[in-house]
Design a protein around this motif. Structure first.
Motif, short mmCIF file in Angstrom:
data_model
loop_
_atom_site.label_atom_id
_atom_site.label_comp_id
_atom_site.label_asym_id
_atom_site.label_seq_id
_atom_site.Cartn_x
_atom_site.Cartn_y
_atom_site.Cartn_z
N SER A 30 0.81 -1.23 0.00
CA SER A 30 0.00 0.00 0.00
C SER A 30 0.84 1.27 0.00
O SER A 30 0.32 2.34 -0.36
N ILE A 31 2.12 1.19 0.38
CA ILE A 31 2.92 2.40 0.44
C ILE A 31 3.80 2.58 -0.81
O ILE A 31 4.60 3.52 -0.88
N TYR A 32 3.61 1.70 -1.77
CA TYR A 32 4.40 1.78 -3.01
C TYR A 32 3.60 2.39 -4.15
O TYR A 32 2.41 2.13 -4.30
N GLY A 33 4.29 3.21 -4.93
CA GLY A 33 3.74 3.60 -6.21
C GLY A 33 3.97 2.47 -7.21
O GLY A 33 5.01 1.81 -7.18
N ILE A 34 3.02 2.26 -8.08
CA ILE A 34 3.10 1.17 -9.06
C ILE A 34 2.96 1.73 -10.47
O ILE A 34 2.10 2.58 -10.73
N GLY A 35 3.81 1.27 -11.34
CA GLY A 35 3.74 1.70 -12.73
C GLY A 35 3.69 0.52 -13.68
O GLY A 35 4.25 -0.55 -13.38
N TRP A 36 3.00 0.72 -14.78
CA TRP A 36 3.05 -0.22 -15.90
C TRP A 36 3.90 0.41 -17.00
O TRP A 36 3.66 1.57 -17.38
N TYR A 37 4.86 -0.34 -17.47
CA TYR A 37 5.75 0.09 -18.53
C TYR A 37 5.62 -0.89 -19.68
O TYR A 37 5.15 -2.02 -19.50
N ARG A 38 6.08 -0.46 -20.85
CA ARG A 38 6.09 -1.39 -21.97
C ARG A 38 7.34 -1.16 -22.83
O ARG A 38 7.88 -0.06 -22.86
N THR A 52 -0.16 6.20 -7.68
CA THR A 52 0.59 6.43 -6.45
C THR A 52 -0.03 5.66 -5.29
O THR A 52 -1.12 5.07 -5.42
N SER A 53 0.65 5.70 -4.15
CA SER A 53 0.13 5.02 -2.97
C SER A 53 -1.20 5.62 -2.52
O SER A 53 -2.02 4.93 -1.91
N SER A 54 -1.43 6.87 -2.86
CA SER A 54 -2.69 7.52 -2.48
C SER A 54 -3.75 7.40 -3.56
O SER A 54 -4.86 7.91 -3.39
N GLY A 55 -3.41 6.75 -4.69
CA GLY A 55 -4.40 6.50 -5.71
C GLY A 55 -4.42 7.48 -6.87
O GLY A 55 -5.26 7.37 -7.76
N PHE A 56 -3.48 8.42 -6.88
CA PHE A 56 -3.41 9.36 -8.00
C PHE A 56 -2.89 8.63 -9.22
O PHE A 56 -1.90 7.92 -9.15
N ILE A 69 -5.67 2.35 -15.04
CA ILE A 69 -4.91 1.66 -14.00
C ILE A 69 -5.69 1.74 -12.69
O ILE A 69 -6.30 2.77 -12.39
N SER A 70 -5.67 0.65 -11.94
CA SER A 70 -6.36 0.63 -10.65
C SER A 70 -5.60 -0.28 -9.69
O SER A 70 -4.86 -1.17 -10.14
N ARG A 71 -5.79 -0.07 -8.42
CA ARG A 71 -5.11 -0.91 -7.44
C ARG A 71 -6.08 -1.41 -6.39
O ARG A 71 -7.07 -0.73 -6.08
N ASP A 72 -5.77 -2.59 -5.85
CA ASP A 72 -6.53 -3.17 -4.76
C ASP A 72 -5.52 -3.53 -3.66
O ASP A 72 -4.84 -4.55 -3.74
N ASN A 73 -5.42 -2.67 -2.68
CA ASN A 73 -4.42 -2.87 -1.63
C ASN A 73 -4.73 -4.09 -0.76
O ASN A 73 -3.83 -4.68 -0.16
N ALA A 74 -5.97 -4.50 -0.70
CA ALA A 74 -6.33 -5.68 0.07
C ALA A 74 -5.81 -6.95 -0.60
O ALA A 74 -5.49 -7.94 0.08
#
Length: 117
Positions: A30-38, A52-56, A69-74
């Motif tokens: 949950s505290i990491y920013g995640i990116g998709w690259y190609r 970002t970790s805050s969902g931006f 892009i979307s994240r599910d911290n659970a």
């Protein structure tokens, strides 16, 4: 041990859709920013979308309006929903987890996306 595992790649026709998923383990997700690259053959790896970790969220101009892009911290997952795919979207797609201000920077092994008729 940190692992990022991408899934969901494959062959799709132009105009089609795919949903990529990145599953993380071994980190406080949950505290990491995640990116998709190609990265396409003969080209440099480039950022497609990030959250970002805050969902931006942010997107490359070439995919705005088509990728989400979307994240599910659970579940420790980040998804990339891709619609209206074009042949130029063909590439290996990589997931990256990065914690800003630290040396913590991890990559997955990639998943191939091929858009072709």
């Amino acid at each position: 041990q940190v692992q990022l595992v991408e899934s969901g790649g494959g062959l799709v026709q132009p105009g089609g859709s795919l949903r990529l998923s990145c599953a993380a383990s071994g980190i406080s997700f949950s505290i990491y920013g995640i990116g998709w690259y190609r990265q396409a053959p003969g080209e440099q790896r480039g950022l497609v979308a990030a959250i970002t970790s805050s969902g931006f969220t942010s997107y490359a101009d070439s995919v705005k309006g088509r990728f989400t892009i979307s994240r599910d911290n659970a579940k420790n997952t980040v998804d990339l929903q891709m619609i209206s795919l074009k042949p130029e979207d063909t590439a290996v797609y990589y997931c990256r987890a990065r914690r800003v201000g630290t040396p913590n920077d991890y990559w997955g092994q990639g998943t191939q996306v091929t858009v072709s008729s």
